[in-house]
Enzyme design. Structure first.
Site, PDB file in Angstrom:
ATOM      1  N   ASP A 112       0.863  -1.171   0.000  1.00  0.00           N
ATOM      2  CA  ASP A 112       0.000   0.000   0.000  1.00  0.00           C
ATOM      3  C   ASP A 112       0.904   1.226   0.000  1.00  0.00           C
ATOM      4  OD1 ASP A 112      -2.318   1.654   0.518  1.00  0.00           O
ATOM      5  OD2 ASP A 112      -3.204  -0.116   1.463  1.00  0.00           O
ATOM      6  N   ASP A 214      -3.136   4.672  -2.398  1.00  0.00           N
ATOM      7  CA  ASP A 214      -4.236   5.194  -1.580  1.00  0.00           C
ATOM      8  C   ASP A 214      -4.779   6.498  -2.182  1.00  0.00           C
ATOM      9  OD1 ASP A 214      -5.571   4.851   1.094  1.00  0.00           O
ATOM     10  OD2 ASP A 214      -4.738   6.854   1.421  1.00  0.00           O
ATOM     11  N   GLU A 277      -6.567   3.379  -5.898  1.00  0.00           N
ATOM     12  CA  GLU A 277      -7.825   3.451  -5.149  1.00  0.00           C
ATOM     13  C   GLU A 277      -8.545   4.714  -5.604  1.00  0.00           C
ATOM     14  OE1 GLU A 277      -9.828   3.868  -0.734  1.00  0.00           O
ATOM     15  OE2 GLU A 277      -8.080   5.034  -1.280  1.00  0.00           O
TER      16      GLU A 277
END
Ligand code: NOJ
Length: 553
Positions: A112, A214, A277
């Site tokens: 991530d 993210d 995302e």
């Protein structure tokens, strides 16, 4: 002569697909997967100890939510050091071992990457806030107060309240799209961009196979900081962040140049993937593939998380998404993640079986969330046990994300086999029945269904990479065919509580049932009317006629 001519003919080339197109992504929320040291929080060694399970399940890639040093105000999405490991999860040596073990199990590792904001404890921010003329001042988004005083504009924080925090020391505000402890980084600053690209290089060199980025659509904000307009559809009791439309604070045209920089860098390494995302309507979402596919490989498609759960809406979503994809843009579908209520709670345990079949038979890379494969449900969290800042800042609206982040249920032993200590979040009460050990040997369990669906998908190119042809959506029935060359499967999903029939002969089909979500259905041959029981999903291998008239199964 003839042979020479035949040789001169260009051979049709089979399309080739890379691992992230064929594969299945599995999200691991590190706090909750497996604890190896009894502190009640999952860790890297714990994850490593579960690779045999993941291999057995048949997933291809683990996406690991943040494991970096962090004050954990937002459970790792507030990063204080982008190139180190939080001691809670282990050491850099553990990480290197994790990379080796992942690959030894023929699994890929996706980290991530949290580029929109850091922790306010990151040394960059500490420097940035120290004075107006600090060289890192511009690495974050600082602004003078509005002319009459107060915040520069009306932008809201995703976690409640305003998005600007006044810093008395330098008499300016800084912008934070999430918590005040998560100041937004300034992606218009070239040095910041370079520093963040170096973060990607650091992990790529260590062997990671890609990144989930993210809130990618947040990275660039309006350069004039114009007010966001009100949302006419917002109603009292809804998420207060939705009061405004995020017109100027997100999804700015300039973001795509940033994405392209990331992509170019990732492309310098072999076989890596960039996932974004992005919560946007489909027509905006697909822009993130970039011009000539220069954007992310996988703009996460969250429509199944947000969909009304019925055949008509899902058929429409599939059709609109397929139609919106740019040429060569590879589709993907996400069924669960650490921010959304679990599928078994959203739609109930029986429909969750249908959802599994849908996810694993749609065209495009599937992403599933740890625990969904055993049917884990949201767990009600008593106020004293709440961890998630969202629930603390906007209480009582059901926005908190702890319920879907509870520890993985491995066995019927104490604490579901997750930890020897006190788990950081409560374990679901149903764990004596809903756990990996119990379900592995139960042919009717959710886990058995997932494992069978995954196995079929992995063996069948029609399901992995074939085209999708809508068949019929009437009432509660959704059906489509997946086809690759001679091989084809019909998927028929009955979302309703009454039986449905689909006349397949009328469509020129006959076949044999490969899999039912009810599981206790034999591998019947089917022609004429296909009978689909209430809330049943069927996967039917179609018999196709070869030119010579042979029937292929
Ligand atoms: C999206 C992440 O998935 C979520 O968990 C986090 O709180 C926000 N971004 C802020 O980083």
């Amino acid at each position: 002569m003839q042979a020479e001519q035949a040789q001169a003919q260009p051979q049709p080339t089979e399309p080739t697909y890379v691992w992230w197109q064929r594969g299945i992504i599995y999200e691991v929320y590190p706090h909750s997967f497996m604890d190896s040291n009894g502190d009640g929080v999952g860790d890297l060694k714990g994850l490593i100890s579960r690779f045999d399970y993941l291999r057995w399940l048949g997933i291809d890639a683990v996406w690991l939510s943040p494991i970096y040093p962090s004050p954990m105000k937002d459970f790792g999405y507030d990063v204080a050091d982008y190139t180190a490991i939080h001691p809670r999860f282990g050491t850099m040596e553990d990480f290197d071992r994790l990379v080796r073990e992942t690959h030894a199990h023929d699994i890929k590792l996706i980290l991530d990457f949290v580029p929109n904001h850091s922790s306010d404890q990151h040394p960059w921010f500490i420097e940035s806030r120290s004075s107006r003329d600090n060289p890192k001042r511009d690495w974050y988004i600082w602004h003078d107060p509005a002319p009459g005083g107060g915040p520069p504009n009306n932008w809201l924080s995703n976690f409640g309240g305003g998005a600007w925090e006044y810093d008395p020391k330098t008499a300016q505000y800084y912008y934070h799209a999430f918590l005040r402890e998560q100041p937004d980084l300034n992606w218009r600053n070239p040095q910041l961009v370079e520093a963040m690209l170096n973060v990607l290089r650091f992990w790529l060199e260590r062997g990671v196979d890609g990144f989930r980025v993210d809130v990618l659509w947040h990275l660039i904000k309006d350069d004039q900081f114009r007010h966001n307009p009100p949302n006419p559809y917002w109603r009292e009791g809804a998420d207060p962040y939705q009061k405004l439309l995020e017109l100027h604070s997100t999804d700015q045209a300039e973001v795509h140049a940033v994405v392209t920089r990331m992509r170019r860098l990732v492309d310098q390494y072999q076989d890596r993937v960039l996932i974004g995302e992005i919560y946007l309507p489909v027509e905006r979402l697909v822009q993130y593939y970039g011009i000539d596919l220069s954007g992310v490989h996988v703009p996460f498609n969250f429509q199944l998380l947000l969909a009304k759960w019925n055949a008509r809406d899902i058929a429409r979503i599939i059709a609109e998404y397929e139609a919106a994809l740019p040429k060569g843009g590879w589709p993907n579908w996400v069924l669960g993640n650490h921010d959304r209520s679990r599928i078994a709670s959203r739609v109930g345990p029986t429909q969750a079986r249908l959802a599994a079949m849908l996810l694993l038979t749609l065209r495009g890379t599937p992403t599933l969330y740890y625990g969904d494969e055993i049917g884990m449900r949201d767990v009600e969290i008593q106020p004293a046990k709440v961890q998630d800042p969202f629930e603390k800042t906007v209480p009582g609206l059901g926005l908190g994300r702890d319920p879907q982040r509870t520890p993985m249920q491995w066995t019927a032993a104490k604490n579901a086999g997750f930890t020897e200590g006190e788990p950081w979040l409560p374990i679901a009460e149903d764990y004596p029945q809903i756990n990996v050990e119990a379900e592995r040997d139960d042919p009717f369990s959710m886990l058995s269904l997932y494992s069978r669906l995954i196995k079929v998908r992995r063996c069948e190119s029609a399901l992995e990479v074939g085209v999708l042809e809508p068949v019929e959506t009437t009432g509660d029935l959704l059906s489509y065919v997946r086809r690759d060359g001679e091989s084809a499967f019909l998927v028929a999903l009955n979302f309703g509580t009454k039986p449905e029939t689909l006349n397949i002969s009328g469509k020129g089909f006959e076949g044999r049932i490969t899999l039912s979500t009810w599981l206790n259905r034999s591998a019947d041959s089917v022609r004429g009317d296909l009978y689909i029981r209430p809330e049943e999903g069927l996967l039917v291998r179609l018999l196709t006629q070869t030119q010579s008239g042979d029937v292929l199964i």
